[in-house]
Each structure stands twice: as structure tokens, then as C-alpha cells.
Design an enzyme around this catalytic site. Structure first.
Site, PDB file in Angstrom:
ATOM      1  N   ASP A  22       0.948  -1.180  -0.092  1.00 23.96           N
ATOM      2  CA  ASP A  22       0.017   0.050  -0.237  1.00 23.96           C
ATOM      3  C   ASP A  22       0.753   1.378  -0.166  1.00 23.96           C
ATOM      4  O   ASP A  22       1.547   1.595   1.014  1.00 23.96           O
ATOM      5  CB  ASP A  22      -0.900   0.013   1.020  1.00 23.96           C
ATOM      6  CG  ASP A  22      -1.978   1.079   1.192  1.00 23.96           C
ATOM      7  OD1 ASP A  22      -2.277   1.986   0.166  1.00 23.96           O
ATOM      8  OD2 ASP A  22      -2.349   1.333   2.314  1.00 23.96           O
ATOM      9  N   ASP A 223      -1.721   5.606  -5.206  1.00 24.24           N
ATOM     10  CA  ASP A 223      -2.147   4.815  -4.109  1.00 24.24           C
ATOM     11  C   ASP A 223      -2.465   3.479  -4.643  1.00 24.24           C
ATOM     12  O   ASP A 223      -3.465   3.173  -5.159  1.00 24.24           O
ATOM     13  CB  ASP A 223      -3.203   5.249  -3.139  1.00 24.24           C
ATOM     14  CG  ASP A 223      -3.744   4.541  -2.067  1.00 24.24           C
ATOM     15  OD1 ASP A 223      -2.856   3.705  -1.861  1.00 24.24           O
ATOM     16  OD2 ASP A 223      -4.484   5.099  -1.342  1.00 24.24           O
TER      17      ASP A 223
END
Length: 505
Positions: A22, A223
Site C-alpha cells: 500500500d 495509491d
């Protein structure tokens, strides 16, 4: 994107965990209720980490970490023992946790904040994230990692994801020749985006909410933990309003002809990045209110962004539906600096071949699904969703305030600037049928063994780390819940679509 990592147990066999890589968060957390971990250290600090899908909590602890060829003797992590409903859904999809790849400070890291408050700034090195600890092992190695999310065209085979540390994957070395896009937010992988174009026509954004972004540009966070990109609502209308037959269903989004697409291009550092049509829509299902039968519809994959009026962390968020179109290299730059980190993006989508790939892949998928909704049914669906949204709004107890005061970030206020661009693609269903006639035998071959699968998110089932990146893995369950930035989750829920000063197509 997933990567298999291992915690070493000194007196037992190694235990392997699957975590999501992430770039939108910093901390490492693992939920291991059935595993016995041999800890190198433990604390009494019980903390929570909040994401867009929910919150997890547990004690800060330390254990030896192995990832590919790297070993961290004592890596801090949250040993999660509680999770709310959203994160329980995340864990039920075969994922054991999240490994954050962003930056280290008290804003981005719950672990850093807790250790800083408990023991002072002199102890914050204990809070070092996984990438910080890995790069510290070899000061001569460059401090970057690369990610490439591939796309599985035939939908029922294996998919390949690539992740490398301190080296570029063979075949993608030219990423070093692309523009360096320097970080514009001290906490996140936020970079300046030059423009968004649909069929060659540029959308005009407002001034960026980030003071470091040059005039005429906006701040975009890259992201990997978010499946679907999120842009200001008017930009979403600008994209999907260009597709013939696409219908807006109010504040929910857009219903798009399943063979419909448009030519979307995002530009960074003067480099154009075309977006594959497969990444613009996803397949959804609905019950026909007249017949009671299941029907198939297609929706917008790029969604409207909801942030508070005072939020200044970024202007838009680009998740996996964007990242599948690039090979991305994330470089931390010099240690201790706040603006020397940068991203380099190598485009991977061939626009000349993308539309044919889209039609063939979409035909393969739709062949095994309920029938596509007819226009009258779509009108009923839109009426239902519009009425449902209006009902939800009318029962709200919150103070909406003056809608003209809700504007923040990158929205164009000029009513005359952003008219809907005309489509350069011939995207009607009849044209798709013509293309299918040409490639019919290929499509028939692809249909063998077709399975029902959601296109909400490309999630890599097995991703080999560092030098082992060539392994393939099975496609994961399609019900994966995306993870958003902590700041976005904590910001006030002020939808850009509430603006009345923008002329929508």
C-alpha cells in the site's frame, strides 16, 4: 497488489503472511489469530489504524521479518486482534494485513505517533517502516521500489504482478528515462499532474489545494491500496459524459454502455499516459424491476471524490485502475529530506491496440453473464437510484451548509469552460458488433471455460518479491475491499458533486 512475506519464528517453522502493498499508508499490520509468533520485543501500547474501509487495532510488537532476499531482525508492526466490519471483510478475502510503503511521521504513521508520544522523539527510530529498514541494510543500494500491475485479458487465467526493490525489472529499464515527478506532500506519494484530456480536449481544474503545486496543475496521490481512482465530480462528468449512450444517475455516478468507451489521457511531466478502456468501466448487476430477472450493467470506474472543504492533502487519487497503465518506480531520494523523493512512470498501454483488446475481453466476459439492460430498464434503474439518493439526503441530520461554500481543491468554477468533449472513439454497441464480426473466431475460442468475475479490482494472487518476481499466481477473489488514505477517511464528508456553480453536461 499483494506480496507474500514471512516472519521468522526461531523455534518453529516460518509462518507466511499475505499482505497488501500500500503506497497510500506507512504502517505494517498483520492479523494472525491462529499463529504463534516468536516476538523479538513487545509493548503495552495498544493503538488503532484507520483506513477508508475501517479500523484495526492491536498492540505494537516486534518480530523478525523476511521479504524476498531481505531480512529485518526486528520489525515493528501492529499485531491486530480487533477489526471493524469493513476490515473484517478485507481479511476475509485471503489477505492477512497491509504493508505500508509511504513516508514516516506522526501524521502518516499510527505507530510513529504512539511511540513518539509514549517515549519521546529519541525513540522514534523504533517506528521505522519496512522500506526504511530494508534500505538501511545496504547504504550503497538505491532507495527505490518498482510496481507493475498487469491486466488479465482472458479473465480466467493467471495474472502476473511485479514488485522489485532497488532494481528495475528487465524490460522496464527505460523507466529511468522518464520525467522525475517530485513529491509534493511530505506524508504521501503525491505528485503534480499536468492535465486530464478526453478525446484531446482538456478539463480545466481549479487551483490546487497544495501550495507546492505549480499553477495550472493538480496534486495526485498514487495509491496501490485503492482500487478505483477518485477525481472531482465535474471531471467524472467530463469523462463519462463523452461516451455515447452513457447516463448519469445523479450523485451515484454513471451507467455506461458495456461496449462504450472514450479516449482518456493523463499527463505528468509532459508525458502523456493513455488509459486502457478496460480500466474506465466495470461490470455490475441489478434486478429488473419489471421482470424480476438479473440484468447486467456497466458503471464508471473513475469515481467522484468526497473531501472536506479544508482538506489540503491532495486534489485527486489515482488507484489501481490508473496504475495498471504504467510501470511505476517510487524513489525515496536522500534520507532526511522532505522534497527529494520522486516517482517515474513508464506508460504500458498501447492506445492503437487497446480498443480491440477491450471489445474482445468485454465480449468474453458478457457472454457468461445475464443480459445487458435495455434502455427502458436503465431509465427505471436511474429513477430508482435518483429517488433513493434524494430520500437519503432528505433524512440527513447533518448541516449541509451553503453549497457554494463546500468548494475546495481542484474544481473549475467557470460555467463555460468544460463542455462535454465529443467522442473520437466509435463506441456504440453496433460498432462493437461490427468489430466482433471481424474477430468472431478469436472470441469464440476465448469463451471456453469462461467464469463469472467482477472487474472492480485487479488483485494479484501471488506476487513474487524482489528477484523472485517472475512467478505467476491465481486470480484472487473479486470481492476485495479497497483501502483509502487515512486523511481521506478522516476528512469531512463533503461531496464535490454538491457544487451548484459548475455547469454539468
Amino acid at each position: 497488489m499483494l506480496c507474500s512475506i514471512q516472519w521468522t519464528l526461531y523455534w518453529e517453522a516460518k509462518v507466511s503472511f499475505t499482505v497488501q502493498l500500500d503506497t497510500g499508508s506507512t504502517d505494517l499490520w498483520v492479523a494472525a489469530p491462529n499463529a504463534t509468533l516468536q516476538l523479538t520485543n513487545s509493548t503495552s501500547l495498544n493503538i488503532s489504524a484507520t483506513y477508508g474501509t475501517g479500523t484495526v487495532s492491536g498492540f505494537i510488537q516486534f518480530a523478525e521479518l523476511q521479504i524476498g532476499q531481505y531480512t529485518v531482525p526486528s520489525q515493528v508492526f501492529i499485531n491486530v486482534d480487533q477489526a471493524d466490519s469493513g476490515q473484517r471483510q478485507f481479511l476475509s478475502d485471503g489477505v492477512d494485513g497491509i504493508m505500508g510503503m509511504a513516508f514516516l511521521d506522526d501524521t502518516a504513521s499510527s505507530i510513529f505517533d504512539a511511540i513518539d508520544q509514549a517515549w519521546g522523539s529519541g525513540s522514534t527510530s523504533l517506528a521505522n517502516s519496512v522500506p526504511v529498514n530494508i534500505f538501511a541494510q545496504n547504504s550503497s543500494a538505491p532507495d527505490f521500489f518498482d510496481i507493475n500491475l498487469s491486466r488479465d485479458i482472458d479473465l480466467d487465467g493467471n495474472t502476473l504482478g511485479l514488485f522489485a526493490i532497488s532494481e528495475h525489472i528487465p524490460g522496464f529499464e527505460n523507466v529511468t528515462q522518464t520525467p522525475k515527478l517530485y513529491r509534493q506532500n511530505p506524508d504521501r506519494w503525491a505528485i503534480a499532474m499536468d492535465s486530464l484530456q478526453v478525446n484531446g480536449q482538456a478539463f480545466t481544474f481549479n487551483k490546487s489545494s497544495l501550495s507546492t503545486i505549480p499553477a495550472g496543475k493538480v496534486g495526485a496521490v498514487l495509491d496501490t491500496g485503492a482500487s478505483l481512482p477518485q477525481l472531482p465530480g465535474p471531471a467524472i462528468d467530463f469523462i463519462y459524459g463523452s461516451i455515447p449512450g452513457a447516463l448519469s444517475d445523479g450523485d451515484i455516478g454513471w451507467i455506461v454502455p458495456c461496449y462504450g468507451t472514450t479516449n482518456l489521457t493523463l499527463t505528468f511531466g509532459g508525458q502523456a499516459i493513455p488509459i486502457h478502456p478496460l480500466d474506465l468501466t466495470y461490470i455490475d448487476f441489478f434486478v429488473d424491476p419489471t421482470s424480476g430477472m438479473n440484468i447486467t450493467i456497466c458503471r464508471n470506474a473513475y469515481n467522484a471524490l468526497s473531501l472536506g472543504p479544508n482538506f489540503t492533502g491532495f486534489d485527486l487519487l489515482l488507484g489501481d485502475s490508473f496504475l495498471r497503465n504504467v510501470y511505476a518506480s517510487f524513489d525515496f531520494g536522500d534520507a532526511g529530506t522532505t522534497n527529494n523523493s520522486f516517482i517515474q512512470l513508464l506508460p504500458t498501454t498501447d492506445p492503437s491496440a487497446a480498443w480491440t483488446e477491450f471489445v474482445l475481453a468485454r465480449a468474453e466476459t458478457l457472454a457468461g453473464l445475464p443480459p445487458i439492460a435495455d434502455p427502458p430498464v436503465l431509465e427505471l434503474l436511474i429513477e430508482y437510484e435518483t429517488n433513493s439518493t434524494s430520500s437519503d439526503n432528505s433524512t440527513s441530520t447533518g448541516d449541509a451548509g451553503d453549497p457554494t461554500d463546500s468548494l475546495s481543491g481542484a474544481i473549475q468554477n467557470d460555467d463555460t469552460t468544460n463542455s462535454t468533449p465529443s467522442s473520437n472513439y466509435q463506441t456504440t454497441d453496433s460498432n462493437a458488433v461490427n468489430l466482433l464480426d471481424k474477430y468472431g473466431p478469436v472470441v469464440v475460442g476465448l469463451l471456453a471455460g469462461n467464469i463469472l468475475i467482477s472487474l472492480l479490482l485487479l488483485i494479484v494472487g501471488l506476487v513474487a518479491c524482489t528477484r523472485g518476481w517472475m512467478r505467476k499466481g491465481a486470480r484472487s477473489a473479486p470481492s476485495y475491499v479497497p483501502v483509502r488514505l487515512k486523511e481521506a477517511a478522516m476528512a469531512e464528508d463533503m461531496d464535490y458533486r454538491s457544487s451548484t456553480s459548475y455547469n454539468r453536461p
